[in-house]
Structures are given as C-alpha cells and as structure tokens.
Design an enzyme around this catalytic site. Structure first.
Site, mmCIF file in Angstrom:
data_model
loop_
_atom_site.group_PDB
_atom_site.id
_atom_site.type_symbol
_atom_site.label_atom_id
_atom_site.label_comp_id
_atom_site.label_asym_id
_atom_site.label_seq_id
_atom_site.Cartn_x
_atom_site.Cartn_y
_atom_site.Cartn_z
ATOM 1 C CD1 TRP A 147 33.126 68.945 49.182
ATOM 2 C CD2 TRP A 147 32.787 68.830 51.399
ATOM 3 N NE1 TRP A 147 31.783 69.092 49.407
ATOM 4 C CE2 TRP A 147 31.550 69.028 50.764
ATOM 5 C CE3 TRP A 147 32.824 68.732 52.781
ATOM 6 C CZ2 TRP A 147 30.353 69.132 51.467
ATOM 7 C CZ3 TRP A 147 31.642 68.835 53.482
ATOM 8 C CH2 TRP A 147 30.423 69.022 52.820
ATOM 9 C CE LYS A 171 38.969 66.500 41.443
ATOM 10 N NZ LYS A 171 39.250 67.667 42.264
ATOM 11 N N PRO A 172 42.063 65.097 44.860
ATOM 12 C CG PRO A 172 43.610 66.086 46.298
ATOM 13 C CD PRO A 172 43.437 65.594 44.893
ATOM 14 C CD GLU A 245 30.517 53.594 46.921
ATOM 15 O OE1 GLU A 245 29.425 53.833 47.467
ATOM 16 O OE2 GLU A 245 30.905 52.442 46.669
ATOM 17 C CD GLU A 376 23.485 64.095 48.905
ATOM 18 O OE1 GLU A 376 23.909 64.758 47.953
ATOM 19 O OE2 GLU A 376 24.109 63.147 49.391
ATOM 20 C CG PHE A 378 25.757 66.914 52.027
ATOM 21 C CD1 PHE A 378 25.497 65.556 52.008
ATOM 22 C CD2 PHE A 378 27.077 67.329 51.997
ATOM 23 C CE1 PHE A 378 26.540 64.630 51.951
ATOM 24 C CE2 PHE A 378 28.128 66.413 51.939
ATOM 25 C CZ PHE A 378 27.844 65.068 51.918
HETATM 26 P P1 NAD Z 1 31.166 66.689 44.028
HETATM 27 O O1 NAD Z 1 30.420 65.750 43.167
HETATM 28 O O2 NAD Z 1 30.990 68.141 43.812
HETATM 29 O O3 NAD Z 1 32.742 66.431 43.894
HETATM 30 C C1 NAD Z 1 33.317 65.174 44.166
HETATM 31 C C2 NAD Z 1 34.662 65.102 43.431
HETATM 32 O O4 NAD Z 1 34.401 65.048 42.019
HETATM 33 C C3 NAD Z 1 35.548 66.334 43.639
HETATM 34 O O5 NAD Z 1 36.897 65.955 43.714
HETATM 35 C C4 NAD Z 1 35.283 67.145 42.387
HETATM 36 O O6 NAD Z 1 36.322 68.055 42.057
HETATM 37 C C5 NAD Z 1 35.151 66.056 41.353
HETATM 38 N N1 NAD Z 1 34.416 66.434 40.141
HETATM 39 C C6 NAD Z 1 33.435 67.366 40.026
HETATM 40 N N2 NAD Z 1 33.009 67.420 38.750
HETATM 41 C C7 NAD Z 1 33.709 66.491 38.064
HETATM 42 C C8 NAD Z 1 33.701 66.058 36.703
HETATM 43 N N3 NAD Z 1 32.900 66.612 35.795
HETATM 44 N N4 NAD Z 1 34.538 65.066 36.336
HETATM 45 C C9 NAD Z 1 35.351 64.488 37.244
HETATM 46 N N5 NAD Z 1 35.422 64.874 38.541
HETATM 47 C C10 NAD Z 1 34.600 65.858 38.941
HETATM 48 O O7 NAD Z 1 30.832 66.268 45.528
HETATM 49 P P2 NAD Z 1 31.288 66.974 46.870
HETATM 50 O O8 NAD Z 1 30.517 68.228 47.060
HETATM 51 O O9 NAD Z 1 32.768 67.020 46.936
HETATM 52 O O10 NAD Z 1 30.798 65.874 47.950
HETATM 53 C C11 NAD Z 1 29.498 65.799 48.384
HETATM 54 C C12 NAD Z 1 28.729 64.755 47.599
HETATM 55 O O11 NAD Z 1 29.400 63.519 47.697
HETATM 56 C C13 NAD Z 1 27.349 64.503 48.176
HETATM 57 O O12 NAD Z 1 26.438 64.348 47.120
HETATM 58 C C14 NAD Z 1 27.502 63.221 48.948
HETATM 59 O O13 NAD Z 1 26.338 62.475 49.121
HETATM 60 C C15 NAD Z 1 28.485 62.496 48.101
HETATM 61 N N6 NAD Z 1 29.165 61.485 48.910
HETATM 62 C C16 NAD Z 1 28.876 60.174 48.684
HETATM 63 C C17 NAD Z 1 29.469 59.183 49.465
HETATM 64 C C18 NAD Z 1 29.200 57.722 49.237
HETATM 65 O O14 NAD Z 1 29.966 56.898 49.721
HETATM 66 N N7 NAD Z 1 28.169 57.352 48.509
HETATM 67 C C19 NAD Z 1 30.353 59.562 50.483
HETATM 68 C C20 NAD Z 1 30.611 60.919 50.687
HETATM 69 C C21 NAD Z 1 30.021 61.883 49.874
#
Ligand code: NAD
Length: 488
Positions: A147, A171-172, A245, A376, A378
C-alpha cells in the site's frame, strides 16, 4: 463500487462482498472495491494466458508504442490520480505527484529498454556452428503490491514484465486499490485485452490464489518479510520463479566531518517521507559520540517545525499513517524502548482527533537490544545511537537481518569507500539518501528479498534464458558412438 479489470472488461466478477477503502486522514470511507477470490483470479489468469500468446509475438517496437500510449494517457489524468493517491494513501500531494510522475516515466523507460533486448550471440565451439542466447518471456506474471507506493511499486513490476513480453495479473493492497483501478481504466485499456488484469481482494485469497495457480509462471511481490516467506513456501512445490522485495531496517551513519544542518535535513527526509512508511526509510541512525548532543538538538528543533496534516492541504509536511494497527506497532516499539532506557526528545504521542496521525519522533540512548532497533518500525521515528569509531559504525550498520539500503553522510572519501565496500545492502546512498534512479537496480540483500527492480537487471528478472546450439552442417561427430572410429 469500483470494478476490477479482467480481459479488458470492467467487472466486479462474482464477488459477493465489498471492501471499504478508507481515507487515513479522515477515517471516512472513500469507495468500495470487490472482494475477489479464486474465481476472479482464474478468469484473469486465463485471460492473461490467452493474451500472452499474442503479446509475446507482438514486435517489441509495437509493444513499446502501446506502452508509451499508456504512459501518455496516464499523464492526461495526472492531477486526478495524484489527488486519489493522496486520499487513499495519505501522503502529501507533492509526494503523490512525484510517485505518479515516476510511474509514468517508468513505463516509458521500459518501453524503450524492451525494444533492443532479446539476447546475444556467443562464440561457437566450431566454425560451422551458431550459438546464441535467447531471452524469452515467462508467461503470466502475478504482481502483488503493497500500500505504501501503490502505483510506483506496481509499475516497477508491470512495465519490465510487459516490455519482456509477459502478461500480468495485478493484485493491489486492499488498503490502496483505488488509484490502481483508476489507472487500469485510463491507461491499461490502451493495451490489448488481457495483457494487464487487476483483481482486488485480500492477500489470503487473491494473493494466495495467484501463487498457487499453475499457469502463473512468476510471482513478483513487494511486501513484508512474513508475506515473502509465506509466498516462498507456497510457491516451492511448483518451482515458481520468485521476485521478492521485502522489509528493511535501513541505517544512516553520520560521518564525523559532515555539516550537521545538512545531515539533519537529509535525515529528516530519509526517515520521515511518507510518514516513515518507506521500505528504505532510515530507521537507525549512528552519530559520532562527540557530535551526538548538538546533532540531537538540531534534529529535534527541525522536526518540531514540520506540520502534520491531511495530505490534500498545501501546508502539510507529513500525512497520516495508513491505519491504526500500523500506528500501534510504532507506539509499542517507542514505549518499549523508553521502558528500556531510551530518552524521548520529540513526538512520541498521537495527536487527538480523527486520522491515523503520529508525530515525528526523536529518541536517544537506544541500543540494539531494543525491538525499535531490530524490527521494522514503518513510522516516523528517528532513533539516534552514538558510535566511537568508524569500525563500530560499520559493525552496527551491518548488525541487522535486513540489507535493503544504507546511507552515509560524509565527504571523506576513505570513509565513503569503506562504507560502500563493507556495508551489506542492495543500495548505498552517499549524501543523498533514498534517491533512486531508473537505471540503477533496486533490491535487498540478506532477508530483504530476492531479485532486483529497475535498470537492465529489473528487465532481466522477467526473461528466462535459453541457449541455442545450432550445428549448421550436421555431419557426424568424432565424439559420437561408436568411440574409436572418428565418427565417420
Ligand atoms: P504485506 O506483506 O502485508 O502485503 C503486501 C501485499 O501482499 C499485499 O497486496 C497483500 O494483500 C499481499 N499478501 C499478503 N499476504 C499474502 C499471501 N499469503 N500470499 C500472497 N499475497 C499476500 O505488506 P504491506 O503492509 O502492504 O507493505 C508494507 C511492507 O512492504 C513492509 O514490510 C515494507 O518494508 C515492505 N516494502 C518493501 C519494499 C521493497 O522494495 N523492498 C517496498 C515497499 C514496501
């Protein structure tokens, strides 16, 4: 309800439920999106698979032309999308403006790179032979997006995947699907139906259905470490190509030589942009012991001038956090650190009223036994820790399971060289933290992920390599059976 995009059709599929999308600055419902699931993923993957048969054979110049058209359409809707992005994600308008401009330019960048990248000819083993390396698309790529930069991190996957000849299902995040759906409507409809599909819904349903689907060849996901690990374990039986990532805990080392005001401004940007909700946010700061007190004082004075508010207002420097649950994580880490001896110099307490706001927070007297320095955060928190010599600064910078980015503020070239050679991180920033470059690969070492986005490396992630060995004469070879007869 905003529809999804599947096979060129705007649809809510068979989703019976809807998901509320909130404005984090006001806590009001902005819109609803369908809670898709296995059925919608199946439909989208099938459409993408059929579109792939044509898209992979579409000349690269034609693909580039269509991608440029998508970028142009996005620019026509720039102001509207910037506003929507701020409304659903919370970041101030200038930050949304930059995210969208970069999204548009990334499409153009990969459209061009994709024009002239198909492989190479390599030296043959024999003059009558022809050896070459073909770079081929994989097929359907599942792009799973977080997000915090919903458009940028989506396009870092989608643009190279398309330029390489793949088709995609996006998938957003359920927290920020609106700008992606609107972008799909205005820009991705420039592409043939099925080349880009968007399915909304929870990660546990839509994300997992993509990961498990046998016709999805690649999963490209940006998200937390826990999500990356879950995806890796689910994808393992299918031996899927993964591009992950993940999280970070980025250090910044303040050099002994640097102007303190410059370092304060650089750190405030690196730690507070998007309310500290950046994977490469500076979350640990190491300062020479002799300079810690004046640095902490100058930083505290500076962050107290920053204005918290709704990202739509021109006076806002720092917007809200995305949800209360993320704010509570920050609060827990800060309170626990204070309980373990940290001293609070600024912030540390949520303001009254609506919206998930948390002020810029400065702490000193922290150590690596605290969760604040290991997990983290955040959020907009800047913990400062003293170091005695540069060896110690490097040791502390490397003392983390993550290795996404790392910054140094110094003009001392000996320290700079040591820093970029010895610090384990995918990106090293010297005197200009968090500035990325289309052509510079971005990604993590250690637990921060697998693979790279941006640059040539970001395109290569979406090609599979095939070596072709072609003997143009086709005569029997001396090394064929039966041995000892020279093959004739
Ligand atoms: P998140 O891991 O909760 O979700 C990321 C995406 O994965 C969402 O679309 C979510 O619906 C999906 N998802 C969740 N569980 C899943 C599963 N079991 N199978 C498949 N898809 C699934 O992360 P978030 O809260 O949306 O974003 C914050 C995190 O993202 C932080 O940890 C941040 O460090 C990381 N991030 C990393 C980078 C990078 O380039 N390394 C960039 C931005 C954010």
């Amino acid at each position: 309800m905003l529809p999804m995009l599947i096979d060129g059709t705007r649809t809510r599929g068979e989703a019976a439920e809807a998901i509320d999308v909130l404005n984090p600055a006001t806590e009001e419902v902005l819109a609803q999106v369908p809670a898709g699931g296995e059925h919608e993923v199946g439909w989208a993957v099938d459409a993408a698979r059929r579109a792939f048969a044509v898209w992979r054979r579409t000349p690269a110049t034609e693909r580039a032309h269509l991608m440029h058209q998508a970028a142009a359409r996005l620019r026509e809707h720039h102001a509207e999308l910037v506003r929507l992005l701020t409304q659903e994600e919370g970041k101030p308008i200038p930050e949304s403006d930059e995210e969208l401009a970069w999204t548009e330019d990334t499409l153009d960048y990969y459209a061009e790179l994709g024009r002239h990248e198909r492989g190479r000819v390599i030296p043959p083993g024999d003059p009558d032979q022809f050896n070459f390396v073909l770079k081929e698309p994989y097929g359907v790529v599942g792009c799973i997006v977080p997000w915090n930069y919903p458009l940028l991190l989506m396009i870092w996957k989608v643009a190279p995947a398309l330029a390489a000849g793949n088709t995609v299902v996006i998938k957003p995040s359920v927290l920020t699907p609106l700008s992606t759906l609107r972008m799909a409507e205005v820009a991705f409809t420039a592409l043939p139906p099925g080349v880009v599909n968007v399915v909304t819904g929870p990660g546990s349903r839509v994300g997992e259905a993509l990961v498990r689907h046998p016709d999805v060849a690649v999963i490209a996901c940006t998200g937390s470490l826990a999500t990356g690990q879950r995806i890796a374990s689910q994808a393992a039986p299918l031996m899927k190509k993964l591009h992950l990532e993940l999280g970070g805990k980025d250090p910044m080392v303040i050099g002994p030589d640097i102007d303190l005001d410059l370092a304060v401004r650089a750190l405030a940007y690196a730690g507070l942009i998007n309310a500290g909700q950046v994977c490469t946010s500076t979350e640990r700061v190491y300062v020479p012991r002799s300079r810690l007190a004046p640095f902490a004082e100058a930083l505290t004075a500076f962050v107290k001038t920053l204005r918290l508010g709704n990202g739509l207002e021109a006076t806002t420097d720092i917007g809200p956090m995305i949800r209360d649950s993320f704010r509570q994580t920050v609060e827990r880490q800060v309170e626990e650190a204070i309980g373990q001896g940290a001293r609070l110099l600024a912030g540390g307490r949520r303001p009254e009223g609506r919206g998930y706001f948390y002020p810029p927070t400065v702490l000193v007297d922290v150590h690596h036994g605290m969760r604040l320095m290991r997990q983290e955060t955040f959020g907009p928190v800047l913990p400062l820790m003293a170091y005695d010599d540069f060896d110690e600064a490097i040791r502390l910078a490397n003392d983390s399971p993550y290795g996404l980015g790392a910054s140094l503020m110094s003009h001392d070239s000996c320290l700079v060289k040591r820093f970029f050679e010895e610090v384990h991180a995918g990106t090293i920033w010297i005197n200009d933290p968090l500035t990325d470059n289309y052509a510079g690969p971005f990604g993590g070492m250690k637990m921060s992920g697998l693979g790279r986005e941006l640059g040539q490396e970001g395109l290569d992630e979406f090609f599979q390599v095939k070596h072709v060995h072609w003997d143009m004469v086709g005569a029997p070879k001396p090394y064929w059976y039966p041995y000892g007869e020279g093959g004739s």
